[in-house]
Design a protein around this motif. Structure first.
Motif, PDB file in Angstrom:
ATOM      1  N   GLY A 192     123.999  10.205  36.843  1.00 33.88           N
ATOM      2  CA  GLY A 192     124.324  10.551  38.220  1.00 33.88           C
ATOM      3  C   GLY A 192     123.177  11.152  38.993  1.00 33.88           C
ATOM      4  N   ARG A 193     121.946  10.828  38.611  1.00 33.20           N
ATOM      5  CA  ARG A 193     120.769  11.368  39.283  1.00 33.20           C
ATOM      6  C   ARG A 193     120.132  10.261  40.115  1.00 33.20           C
ATOM      7  NH1 ARG A 193     117.566  12.729  34.397  1.00 33.20           N
ATOM      8  NH2 ARG A 193     116.049  13.682  35.800  1.00 33.20           N
ATOM      9  N   THR A 194     118.820  10.320  40.301  1.00 37.95           N
ATOM     10  CA  THR A 194     118.164   9.274  41.073  1.00 37.95           C
ATOM     11  C   THR A 194     117.295   8.417  40.154  1.00 37.95           C
ATOM     12  OG1 THR A 194     116.151  10.541  41.587  1.00 37.95           O
ATOM     13  CG2 THR A 194     118.053  10.795  43.074  1.00 37.95           C
ATOM     14  N   TYR A 195     117.095   7.208  40.573  1.00 39.51           N
ATOM     15  CA  TYR A 195     116.220   6.287  39.842  1.00 39.51           C
ATOM     16  C   TYR A 195     114.822   6.886  39.716  1.00 39.51           C
ATOM     17  CZ  TYR A 195     113.556   1.984  38.915  1.00 39.51           C
ATOM     18  OH  TYR A 195     112.712   1.047  38.382  1.00 39.51           O
ATOM     19  N   THR A 196     114.333   7.476  40.784  1.00 36.63           N
ATOM     20  CA  THR A 196     112.984   8.046  40.806  1.00 36.63           C
ATOM     21  C   THR A 196     112.815   9.135  39.751  1.00 36.63           C
ATOM     22  OG1 THR A 196     112.703   7.535  43.149  1.00 36.63           O
ATOM     23  CG2 THR A 196     111.307   9.275  42.229  1.00 36.63           C
ATOM     24  N   GLU A 197     113.826  10.006  39.599  1.00 34.35           N
ATOM     25  CA  GLU A 197     113.733  11.071  38.598  1.00 34.35           C
ATOM     26  C   GLU A 197     113.594  10.503  37.196  1.00 34.35           C
ATOM     27  OE1 GLU A 197     116.244  14.904  39.807  1.00 34.35           O
ATOM     28  OE2 GLU A 197     117.391  13.056  40.109  1.00 34.35           O
ATOM     29  N   GLY A 198     114.377   9.478  36.890  1.00 35.45           N
ATOM     30  CA  GLY A 198     114.308   8.871  35.564  1.00 35.45           C
ATOM     31  C   GLY A 198     112.969   8.224  35.303  1.00 35.45           C
ATOM     32  N   VAL A 199     112.456   7.498  36.286  1.00 37.69           N
ATOM     33  CA  VAL A 199     111.160   6.848  36.129  1.00 37.69           C
ATOM     34  C   VAL A 199     110.067   7.886  35.900  1.00 37.69           C
ATOM     35  CG1 VAL A 199     109.385   5.546  37.354  1.00 37.69           C
ATOM     36  CG2 VAL A 199     111.749   4.755  37.380  1.00 37.69           C
ATOM     37  N   ARG A 200     110.110   8.981  36.635  1.00 36.77           N
ATOM     38  CA  ARG A 200     109.071  10.009  36.477  1.00 36.77           C
ATOM     39  C   ARG A 200     109.111  10.641  35.092  1.00 36.77           C
ATOM     40  NH1 ARG A 200     109.608  12.250  42.642  1.00 36.77           N
ATOM     41  NH2 ARG A 200     107.979  10.907  43.529  1.00 36.77           N
ATOM     42  N   GLU A 201     110.292  10.757  34.510  1.00 39.28           N
ATOM     43  CA  GLU A 201     110.384  11.236  33.130  1.00 39.28           C
ATOM     44  C   GLU A 201     109.621  10.298  32.198  1.00 39.28           C
ATOM     45  OE1 GLU A 201     114.830  13.258  33.567  1.00 39.28           O
ATOM     46  OE2 GLU A 201     114.560  11.356  32.466  1.00 39.28           O
ATOM     47  N   TYR A 202     109.827   8.998  32.387  1.00 33.96           N
ATOM     48  CA  TYR A 202     109.145   8.037  31.525  1.00 33.96           C
ATOM     49  C   TYR A 202     107.639   8.055  31.778  1.00 33.96           C
ATOM     50  CZ  TYR A 202     108.025   3.976  28.779  1.00 33.96           C
ATOM     51  OH  TYR A 202     107.463   3.168  27.830  1.00 33.96           O
ATOM     52  N   VAL A 203     107.254   8.117  33.032  1.00 27.68           N
ATOM     53  CA  VAL A 203     105.830   8.120  33.377  1.00 27.68           C
ATOM     54  C   VAL A 203     105.123   9.308  32.734  1.00 27.68           C
ATOM     55  CG1 VAL A 203     104.168   8.362  35.265  1.00 27.68           C
ATOM     56  CG2 VAL A 203     106.123   6.807  35.506  1.00 27.68           C
ATOM     57  N   ASN A 204     105.720  10.493  32.810  1.00 32.97           N
ATOM     58  CA  ASN A 204     105.104  11.670  32.198  1.00 32.97           C
ATOM     59  C   ASN A 204     104.933  11.479  30.697  1.00 32.97           C
ATOM     60  OD1 ASN A 204     104.951  13.019  34.652  1.00 32.97           O
ATOM     61  ND2 ASN A 204     106.926  14.045  34.383  1.00 32.97           N
ATOM     62  N   PHE A 205     105.961  10.907  30.068  1.00 32.90           N
ATOM     63  CA  PHE A 205     105.896  10.652  28.626  1.00 32.90           C
ATOM     64  C   PHE A 205     104.811   9.620  28.300  1.00 32.90           C
ATOM     65  CE2 PHE A 205     107.341   7.526  25.425  1.00 32.90           C
ATOM     66  CZ  PHE A 205     107.231   8.299  24.278  1.00 32.90           C
ATOM     67  N   ALA A 206     104.799   8.498  29.017  1.00 32.33           N
ATOM     68  CA  ALA A 206     103.891   7.399  28.701  1.00 32.33           C
ATOM     69  C   ALA A 206     102.439   7.724  29.042  1.00 32.33           C
ATOM     70  CB  ALA A 206     104.329   6.130  29.430  1.00 32.33           C
TER      71      ALA A 206
END
Length: 485
Positions: A309-323
């Motif tokens: 129930g959050r935003t697409y952008t928040e999820g992508v940024r989680e992955y970007v920080n990890f990768a």
């Protein structure tokens, strides 16, 4: 002359290391009287590191020729999958042309597509059957692992890569030596991982002292156990097995101690001499020959947007920080890390990447966003454990009892319902029923699970534990595992 051309990009220390490496290789060749009778296998994925490795080994190949008057036969193999686009083929072709490999009778350039071994050609089409198999593997794994990035895209792909080694090793007379660029530490860890998997699936445990064929045979048992778990006993195809009946039993030869892998150290060789191009899609986080990490980031965004129930952008940024962290661990040049960060630097940039990921999912795997979201929920696995939430969240007007009856029974049910489920998921009815009878792979945070797939996931090194918001339960944060490349 190719040797002099390559040498012009090497430092004195690199040239010295290459000469020492050549001497070590000569000493381990089984036929010392006729060097040209020895065959050496090298895997080439088409990325930046493996492109440098091909140039390095070709340089050694020429050192041996000048010293002995003849040289070993070099066999180079590329395993192709749906996540690689035409730009990878172009980079490989550029490298082969720069190194003069097409005109060298002592070099064989091969490509493996599924079970098909052919000589490499720039515009050789991938068989549609391979693309379909890759698509099905992604979906069946994704619906079992609830779209965990590594498990969804990498497990089947890694086993396919090992099969290509086996197929290239048994092709037309076999090989004597397999070159590896892994460090001794990495090799030891990989052997330990394979031994662990073979025990998980109750297969023969690897004997490191028995050579490459024994290693491949053990992996074949692992592959059989893994895919039986995914597809069900009796549904494992020959495409899912590992070739291990080798004509010769080659030995491993490690070049890690001699070759400098950091691409910043050989940037000119890569970009000027080999004409390596960092494609906008194939250069994807820590990969430079595969677009799947772009889909991994996309799926992370979709997961945040749907399940959490959050935003697409928040999820992508989680992955970007990890990768980005993975890129730094692998010592990517700073400008490549910066370039990747810039692709996701703001909301507009993330929107552009979302469109690119959606197109790549369709082009590479024929998967729609609707089907990716379905995979994230994995609504049909484990007797439809997540079915009602999926139907409610996605506002899908289908009857849950009717779906349970169709997937859990032997009845054919309503043909319209069957068609709708196949459209939503990308899987056919038989595959949906297999998912229905399989359990979901539980969280890595639940170590007591005896499910072998949960334990495979738990021991994957490319993951991190993160704390995230869940707007469906705003009073608490949840702990999740993030994995990828």
């Amino acid at each position: 002359m190719i040797r002099k051309a390559i040498e012009s990009y090497f430092s004195d220390a690199t040239i010295d290391s290459a000469n020492k490496c050549a001497q070590r290789l000569i000493q381990c060749l089984p036929d010392q009287k006729k060097i040209k009778n020895n065959r050496v296998l090298l895997a080439y994925g088409g990325g930046k590191d493996s492109s440098y490795m091909v140039a390095w080994v070709k340089y050694i190949h020429n050192i041996v020729l000048e010293e002995k008057g003849e040289t070993f036969r070099l066999r180079i193999v590329t395993n192709r999958h749906a996540g690689m686009n035409d730009k990878v083929m172009e980079n490989i072709d550029n490298a082969y042309r720069a190194l003069g490999l097409y005109d060298d009778e002592s070099v064989e350039c091969l490509i493996v597509d599924g079970l098909l071994v052919r000589y490499f050609e720039r515009y050789l089409l991938m068989p549609e059957s391979v693309r379909i198999q890759n698509r099905t593997d992604v979906l069946m794994s994704g619906h079992r692992f609830q779209a965990d990035a590594r498990s969804t895209f990498c497990n089947a792909c890694n086993l396919s890569m090992m099969n290509s080694f086996g197929m290239a090793s048994q092709w037309e007379g076999g090989v004597d030596v397999v070159i590896t660029g892994d460090s001794s530490k990495e090799q030891t860890a990989y052997f330990a991982w394979v031994r662990h998997l073979s025990r998980l699936f109750n297969r023969q445990v690897i004997d490191e002292g028995r050579g490459f064929s024994s290693f491949l045979k053990t992996l074949d048992g692992v592959a059989k156990g893994y895919f039986e778990n995914i597809y069900g006993p009796g549904n494992v195809t020959s495409e899912h097995r590992i070739a291990h009946a080798l004509v010769r039993d080659p030995i491993f030869f490690n070049i890690y101690q001699d070759a400098a892998y950091e691409s910043g150290e050989h940037w000119s060789l890569l970009t000027e001499f080999l004409k390596f191009d960092f494609d906008e899609l194939m250069f994807s986080f820590s990969e430079s020959d595969c677009g799947n990490p772009t889909l991994m980031a996309h799926i992370r965004g979709l997961r945040a947007e749907t399940l959490l129930g959050r935003t697409y952008t928040e999820g992508v940024r989680e992955y970007v920080n990890f990768a980005i962290g993975l890129m730094q661990q692998k010592e990517f040049p700073r400008h490549l890390v910066f370039e990747m960060s810039a692709r996701y630097q703001n909301d507009s940039a993330i929107d552009r990447q979302r469109a690119r990921a959606e197109k790549f999912a369709l082009d590479a795997y024929d998967l729609s966003s609707e089907q990716l979201i379905c995979m994230i929920y994995s609504p049909f696995t484990e007797c439809g454990k997540n079915l009602e939430r999926y139907l409610a969240d996605q506002k899908i007007l289908l009857s849950a009892p009717a779906i349970h009856a169709l997937l859990g029974g032997n009845i054919n049910g309503c043909s319209m319902l069957k068609t709708k489920l196949e459209t939503l998921s990308g899987l056919n009815l038989e595959q949906l029923r297999q998912c229905y009878g399989n359990c979901l792979v539980v969280s890595l945070l639940e170590p007591k699970s005896k499910d072998p797939l949960s334990r495979v996931l738990r021991y994957d090194p490319h993951k991190a534990i993160i704390q995230v918001k869940n707007d469906n339960a705003p009073d608490r944060r949840i702990t999740e595992i993030i994995s990828g490349r």
